[in-house]
Design an enzyme around this catalytic site. Sequence first.
Site, PDB file in Angstrom:
ATOM      1  N   THR A 105     -10.027  -6.984  10.772  1.00 47.10           N
ATOM      2  CA  THR A 105     -11.381  -7.427  10.564  1.00 47.10           C
ATOM      3  C   THR A 105     -12.376  -6.358  10.639  1.00 47.10           C
ATOM      4  OG1 THR A 105     -10.497  -9.791  10.717  1.00 47.10           O
ATOM      5  CG2 THR A 105     -13.070  -9.286  10.583  1.00 47.10           C
ATOM      6  N   LYS A 193       7.894  -0.174  -6.657  1.00 50.65           N
ATOM      7  CA  LYS A 193       7.851  -1.222  -5.903  1.00 50.65           C
ATOM      8  C   LYS A 193       9.095  -2.146  -5.893  1.00 50.65           C
ATOM      9  CE  LYS A 193       5.212  -2.419  -3.842  1.00 50.65           C
ATOM     10  NZ  LYS A 193       4.780  -2.361  -2.441  1.00 50.65           N
ATOM     11  N   ASP A 221       9.932   1.026  -2.076  1.00 50.41           N
ATOM     12  CA  ASP A 221       9.130  -0.162  -1.238  1.00 50.41           C
ATOM     13  C   ASP A 221       9.344  -1.472  -1.279  1.00 50.41           C
ATOM     14  OD1 ASP A 221       7.209  -1.223   0.616  1.00 50.41           O
ATOM     15  OD2 ASP A 221       5.763  -0.460  -0.453  1.00 50.41           O
ATOM     16  N   HIS A 321      -1.714   4.584   1.501  1.00 52.04           N
ATOM     17  CA  HIS A 321      -1.471   3.145   0.797  1.00 52.04           C
ATOM     18  C   HIS A 321      -2.419   2.947  -0.336  1.00 52.04           C
ATOM     19  CE1 HIS A 321      -2.256  -1.266   1.122  1.00 52.04           C
ATOM     20  NE2 HIS A 321      -0.931  -1.391   0.818  1.00 52.04           N
ATOM     21  N   ASN A 323      -3.822  -0.912  -2.731  1.00 52.66           N
ATOM     22  CA  ASN A 323      -3.988  -2.301  -3.434  1.00 52.66           C
ATOM     23  C   ASN A 323      -4.821  -1.942  -4.574  1.00 52.66           C
ATOM     24  OD1 ASN A 323      -3.924  -3.590  -0.078  1.00 52.66           O
ATOM     25  ND2 ASN A 323      -2.519  -4.009  -1.707  1.00 52.66           N
TER      26      ASN A 323
HETATM   27  O1  GKR Z   1       0.249  -4.704  -5.166  1.00 51.13           O
HETATM   28  O2  GKR Z   1       2.059  -5.918  -5.026  1.00 51.13           O
HETATM   29  C1  GKR Z   1       1.107  -4.760  -4.597  1.00 51.13           C
HETATM   30  C2  GKR Z   1       1.763  -4.168  -3.555  1.00 51.13           C
HETATM   31  O3  GKR Z   1       2.960  -4.548  -3.158  1.00 51.13           O
HETATM   32  C3  GKR Z   1       0.705  -4.161  -2.586  1.00 51.13           C
HETATM   33  O4  GKR Z   1       0.300  -5.500  -2.176  1.00 51.13           O
HETATM   34  C4  GKR Z   1       1.114  -3.376  -1.215  1.00 51.13           C
HETATM   35  O5  GKR Z   1       0.033  -3.485  -0.118  1.00 51.13           O
HETATM   36  O6  GKR Z   1       1.038  -1.389  -2.384  1.00 51.13           O
HETATM   37  C5  GKR Z   1       1.285  -1.909  -1.261  1.00 51.13           C
HETATM   38  C6  GKR Z   1       2.549  -1.349  -0.494  1.00 51.13           C
HETATM   39  O7  GKR Z   1       2.664  -0.023  -0.506  1.00 51.13           O
HETATM   40  O8  GKR Z   1       3.249  -2.231   0.187  1.00 51.13           O
HETATM   41 MG    MG Z   2       3.918  -0.394   1.061  1.00 52.29          MG
END
Ligand code: GKR
Ligand code: MG
Length: 423
Positions: A105, A193, A221, A321, A323
């Site tokens: 936070t 991913k 990942d 990283h 999002n």
């Molecule tokens: O956007 O689904 C997504 C990713 O899985 C993300 O939420 C992750 O936080 O990109 C991220 C990661 O490397 O884990």
């Molecule tokens: Mg990741």
Amino acid sequence: MSLIESIEITPIAFRDPPLLNAYGVHEAWALRTIIEVKTRDGRYGLGESYGDEQTISQLQAVAPSLIGMDVFHLNAIRNRITAVVKQPDPKSGLEIAPGTLGATTVPRIFSAFEVACLDLMGKITGRPVCDLLGGKVRDSVDYSAYLFYKFDRHRFSDDPWVDRWGEALTPEGIVEQARKMIEQYGFRSIKLKAGVFEPEAEIAALRALKQAFPDHPLRIDPNGGWSVETTARLLPQFDGNLLQYLEDPAPGKEAMGQVSALTDIPLATNMCVIGNFDLPRALELDAVQVILSDHHYWGGLKATQELAYVCKTWNIGLSMHSNSHLGISLMAMTHAAAAIDNLSYACDTHYPWQEEEVIVGGKIAFENGAVRVPDKPGLGVELDREALAVLAQNYLTCGIRARDDVAEMRKYQPDWSGKIPRY
Ligand code: GKR
Ligand code: MG
């Protein structure tokens, strides 16, 4: 001229494709917040942060207490935020998006204002943000092609928008997606991913990628989607330098420590090390060899540099990283990465998945997979107020108030648990 006169906090929503992960699937709209810190002389600094209700209310709660403070006094601003912000349960939020977790936070809220203040400091002094971080060590920052298994379109949205990427549910679909993304952006590294299908099917996709792009370093990942036993079984299949690093195969520091003891493949994380508080135990277990930084939850651009010094000291690799995000974040990431010499891997970015923007000039260009570090004052981007108004209206009508990949997946598969590890 550097005292904060007002702060605007604008929640926005933009279209997001149905990207799959171990937790479920992305909803039709992704949420962010745009932060504008204004001084009396009409200047403004920009920040971009998460758009979940909790983050928005924390930003709003803190903002009035920053009025009258000097944008150059970041230490005082951090102390003020620490005193004002209410600490929720450290475990609240969404594990897959570390920046929404209660444990992050204070650094998350500070970061949103820190970036806006750095933008303003740059505008006041006439220097790009990377100069305020000690100056750039590279002229452009490399990003990687961030591939996702995905549906062709959102089946449960009223919005008629369909993304331009098509379905990707097989190795062939993933290679096709990589080809399109690399052709368009020039990326020179690839991240897949995973955690979506049986691990063997995902490793088949990795092999297909290796064959199609032999010179592109690969990462996978699964977001903690595999148990230690499953990962141990899979490790021999990564032999022969298939992977640059293996990101969060199993959930938690202890599990990552157990995997790490079994392999020389570097393990990376943005899940089990998400703040300084995670470092001692991770180091003790030798649980990770690469940390994915993220200024949005690590406490800003300067804190990301501090993390870089820790990584240098302990011989840990540093990557970045991401999002779902827009251009203010991309520029903040680019300035931070430009000023860190040991950021040794291409950074993650979701940016190609988004078509909308809030900055003047629209989408930021990539050349050979990299973003040029701007030399304009501040972050180097300006707010497009008409575009902001459209995305702010989207937020009001989209009906989403916090990201929930699990609930979205249950629309497709009612018995979906969303629990990790799944395999
Ligand atoms: O956007 O689904 C997504 C990713 O899985 C993300 O939420 C992750 O936080 O990109 C991220 C990661 O490397 O884990
Ligand atoms: Mg990741």
